[in-house]
Design a protein around this motif. Structure first.
Motif, PDB file in Angstrom:
ATOM      1  N   LYS A 168       0.900  -1.137  -0.178  1.00  0.00           N
ATOM      2  CA  LYS A 168      -0.103  -0.098  -0.085  1.00  0.00           C
ATOM      3  C   LYS A 168       0.705   1.274  -0.199  1.00  0.00           C
ATOM      4  CE  LYS A 168      -3.805  -2.236   0.353  1.00  0.00           C
ATOM      5  NZ  LYS A 168      -4.640  -2.324  -0.949  1.00  0.00           N
ATOM      6  N   GLY A 169       0.107   2.266  -0.266  1.00  0.00           N
ATOM      7  CA  GLY A 169       0.861   3.627  -0.215  1.00  0.00           C
ATOM      8  C   GLY A 169       1.921   3.830  -1.320  1.00  0.00           C
ATOM      9  N   ARG A 170       2.735   5.029  -1.060  1.00  0.00           N
ATOM     10  CA  ARG A 170       3.776   5.345  -1.863  1.00  0.00           C
ATOM     11  C   ARG A 170       4.676   4.232  -2.480  1.00  0.00           C
ATOM     12  NH1 ARG A 170       9.026   8.690  -1.296  1.00  0.00           N
ATOM     13  NH2 ARG A 170       8.642   7.707   0.930  1.00  0.00           N
ATOM     14  N   ILE A 171       4.846   3.278  -1.422  1.00  0.00           N
ATOM     15  CA  ILE A 171       5.994   2.294  -1.964  1.00  0.00           C
ATOM     16  C   ILE A 171       5.139   1.551  -2.888  1.00  0.00           C
ATOM     17  CG2 ILE A 171       6.941  -0.139  -1.134  1.00  0.00           C
ATOM     18  CD1 ILE A 171       7.490   1.524   1.616  1.00  0.00           C
ATOM     19  N   GLY A 172       3.960   1.010  -2.695  1.00  0.00           N
ATOM     20  CA  GLY A 172       3.097   0.217  -3.683  1.00  0.00           C
ATOM     21  C   GLY A 172       2.724   0.851  -5.066  1.00  0.00           C
ATOM     22  N   ARG A 173       2.690   2.308  -5.090  1.00  0.00           N
ATOM     23  CA  ARG A 173       2.425   3.080  -6.309  1.00  0.00           C
ATOM     24  C   ARG A 173       3.727   2.988  -7.026  1.00  0.00           C
ATOM     25  NH1 ARG A 173      -0.494   6.039  -2.874  1.00  0.00           N
ATOM     26  NH2 ARG A 173       1.085   7.624  -2.733  1.00  0.00           N
ATOM     27  N   THR A 174       4.893   3.486  -6.567  1.00  0.00           N
ATOM     28  CA  THR A 174       6.162   3.385  -6.892  1.00  0.00           C
ATOM     29  C   THR A 174       6.571   2.000  -7.647  1.00  0.00           C
ATOM     30  OG1 THR A 174       6.669   5.085  -5.476  1.00  0.00           O
ATOM     31  CG2 THR A 174       8.442   4.126  -6.721  1.00  0.00           C
ATOM     32  N   ALA A 175       6.365   0.893  -6.933  1.00  0.00           N
ATOM     33  CA  ALA A 175       6.868  -0.173  -7.144  1.00  0.00           C
ATOM     34  C   ALA A 175       5.927  -0.842  -8.378  1.00  0.00           C
ATOM     35  CB  ALA A 175       6.633  -1.369  -6.112  1.00  0.00           C
ATOM     36  N   GLY A 176       4.600  -0.475  -8.260  1.00  0.00           N
ATOM     37  CA  GLY A 176       3.861  -0.605  -9.138  1.00  0.00           C
ATOM     38  C   GLY A 176       4.237  -0.255 -10.839  1.00  0.00           C
ATOM     39  N   VAL A 177       4.706   0.946 -10.745  1.00  0.00           N
ATOM     40  CA  VAL A 177       5.198   1.413 -12.184  1.00  0.00           C
ATOM     41  C   VAL A 177       6.370   0.925 -12.541  1.00  0.00           C
ATOM     42  CG1 VAL A 177       5.984   3.817 -12.837  1.00  0.00           C
ATOM     43  CG2 VAL A 177       3.786   3.814 -11.695  1.00  0.00           C
ATOM     44  N   ILE A 178       7.329   0.735 -11.467  1.00  0.00           N
ATOM     45  CA  ILE A 178       8.559   0.103 -11.899  1.00  0.00           C
ATOM     46  C   ILE A 178       8.284  -1.555 -12.387  1.00  0.00           C
ATOM     47  CG2 ILE A 178      10.572  -0.817 -10.955  1.00  0.00           C
ATOM     48  CD1 ILE A 178      10.575   1.525  -8.946  1.00  0.00           C
ATOM     49  N   THR A 179       7.394  -2.157 -11.686  1.00  0.00           N
ATOM     50  CA  THR A 179       7.226  -3.454 -12.106  1.00  0.00           C
ATOM     51  C   THR A 179       6.528  -3.516 -13.661  1.00  0.00           C
ATOM     52  OG1 THR A 179       6.487  -5.734 -11.639  1.00  0.00           O
ATOM     53  CG2 THR A 179       5.183  -4.029 -11.094  1.00  0.00           C
ATOM     54  N   PHE A 180       5.511  -2.785 -13.859  1.00  0.00           N
ATOM     55  CA  PHE A 180       4.929  -2.542 -15.215  1.00  0.00           C
ATOM     56  C   PHE A 180       6.039  -2.246 -16.162  1.00  0.00           C
ATOM     57  CE2 PHE A 180       3.181   0.538 -18.273  1.00  0.00           C
ATOM     58  CZ  PHE A 180       2.022  -0.400 -18.883  1.00  0.00           C
ATOM     59  N   VAL A 181       6.967  -1.112 -15.985  1.00  0.00           N
ATOM     60  CA  VAL A 181       7.774  -0.883 -17.059  1.00  0.00           C
ATOM     61  C   VAL A 181       8.849  -2.060 -17.172  1.00  0.00           C
ATOM     62  CG1 VAL A 181       9.805   0.700 -17.444  1.00  0.00           C
ATOM     63  CG2 VAL A 181       7.621   1.556 -16.678  1.00  0.00           C
ATOM     64  N   GLU A 182       9.116  -2.737 -15.995  1.00  0.00           N
ATOM     65  CA  GLU A 182      10.243  -4.019 -16.205  1.00  0.00           C
ATOM     66  C   GLU A 182       9.683  -4.928 -16.728  1.00  0.00           C
ATOM     67  OE1 GLU A 182      10.978  -7.812 -14.472  1.00  0.00           O
ATOM     68  OE2 GLU A 182       9.813  -6.423 -13.379  1.00  0.00           O
ATOM     69  N   GLU A 183       8.333  -5.225 -16.672  1.00  0.00           N
ATOM     70  CA  GLU A 183       7.709  -6.269 -17.323  1.00  0.00           C
ATOM     71  C   GLU A 183       7.664  -6.123 -18.863  1.00  0.00           C
ATOM     72  OE1 GLU A 183       7.141  -9.391 -16.780  1.00  0.00           O
ATOM     73  OE2 GLU A 183       7.750  -9.088 -14.470  1.00  0.00           O
ATOM     74  N   LEU A 184       7.446  -4.971 -19.426  1.00  0.00           N
ATOM     75  CA  LEU A 184       7.397  -4.502 -20.523  1.00  0.00           C
ATOM     76  C   LEU A 184       8.774  -4.387 -21.532  1.00  0.00           C
ATOM     77  CD1 LEU A 184       4.605  -1.600 -20.736  1.00  0.00           C
ATOM     78  CD2 LEU A 184       4.370  -4.039 -21.638  1.00  0.00           C
ATOM     79  N   MET A 185       9.858  -4.146 -20.779  1.00  0.00           N
ATOM     80  CA  MET A 185      11.253  -4.279 -21.253  1.00  0.00           C
ATOM     81  C   MET A 185      11.762  -5.570 -21.667  1.00  0.00           C
ATOM     82  SD  MET A 185      12.823  -0.878 -18.992  1.00  0.00           S
ATOM     83  CE  MET A 185      14.450  -0.988 -19.904  1.00  0.00           C
ATOM     84  N   PRO A 186      12.005  -5.630 -22.911  1.00  0.00           N
ATOM     85  CA  PRO A 186      12.839  -7.082 -23.111  1.00  0.00           C
ATOM     86  C   PRO A 186      14.023  -7.344 -22.732  1.00  0.00           C
ATOM     87  CG  PRO A 186      12.494  -5.475 -25.297  1.00  0.00           C
ATOM     88  CD  PRO A 186      11.969  -4.863 -23.997  1.00  0.00           C
ATOM     89  N   GLY A 187      13.992  -8.619 -21.787  1.00  0.00           N
ATOM     90  CA  GLY A 187      14.950  -9.038 -21.006  1.00  0.00           C
ATOM     91  C   GLY A 187      15.223  -8.678 -19.544  1.00  0.00           C
ATOM     92  N   MET A 188      14.385  -7.992 -19.241  1.00  0.00           N
ATOM     93  CA  MET A 188      14.285  -7.400 -17.803  1.00  0.00           C
ATOM     94  C   MET A 188      13.496  -8.344 -16.755  1.00  0.00           C
ATOM     95  SD  MET A 188      16.538  -5.147 -17.618  1.00  0.00           S
ATOM     96  CE  MET A 188      15.830  -4.463 -16.034  1.00  0.00           C
TER      97      MET A 188
END
Length: 97
Positions: free
Chosen positions: A50-70
């Motif tokens: 929850k909170g800022r940690i979850g929102r920040t990590a949510g964006v990071i994991t979204f981008v990481e999953e879209l990037m090839p090889g990450m």
């Protein structure tokens, strides 16, 4: 109760990281599955942490999953470690100083 929730989150984090890494197993299909998994993993991250940690990590994991090889980056587990190990140590040090 807190420890149960803590370790449940760890198990879920390991599971979600494993799901994210599955795209390496099936060549060609993996890239397509990442397009589906990226928004799901981002949403799951915001629900798990929850909170800022979850929102920040949510964006990071979204981008990481879209990037090839990450996909090998265990974002959920790293977030768990940050939340329950590193951040906790920082709080202990702040209290003792």
């Amino acid at each position: 109760m807190e420890n149960t929730n803590k370790y449940t989150k760890l198990l879920l984090s390991l599971l979600f990281d494993a799901i994210g890494m599955l795209s390496f197993v099936i060549p060609g299909v993996g890239e397509f599955s990442d397009v589906i998994w990226a928004p799901i993993s981002g949403w799951l991250m915001t629900r798990l942490y929850k909170g800022r940690i979850g929102r920040t990590a949510g964006v990071i994991t979204f981008v990481e999953e879209l990037m090839p090889g990450m996909d090998v980056v265990p974002t959920f587990t790293i977030t768990w470690l940050y939340t329950y190990v590193f951040k906790k140590e920082q709080l202990k040090q702040a209290v003792h100083n």
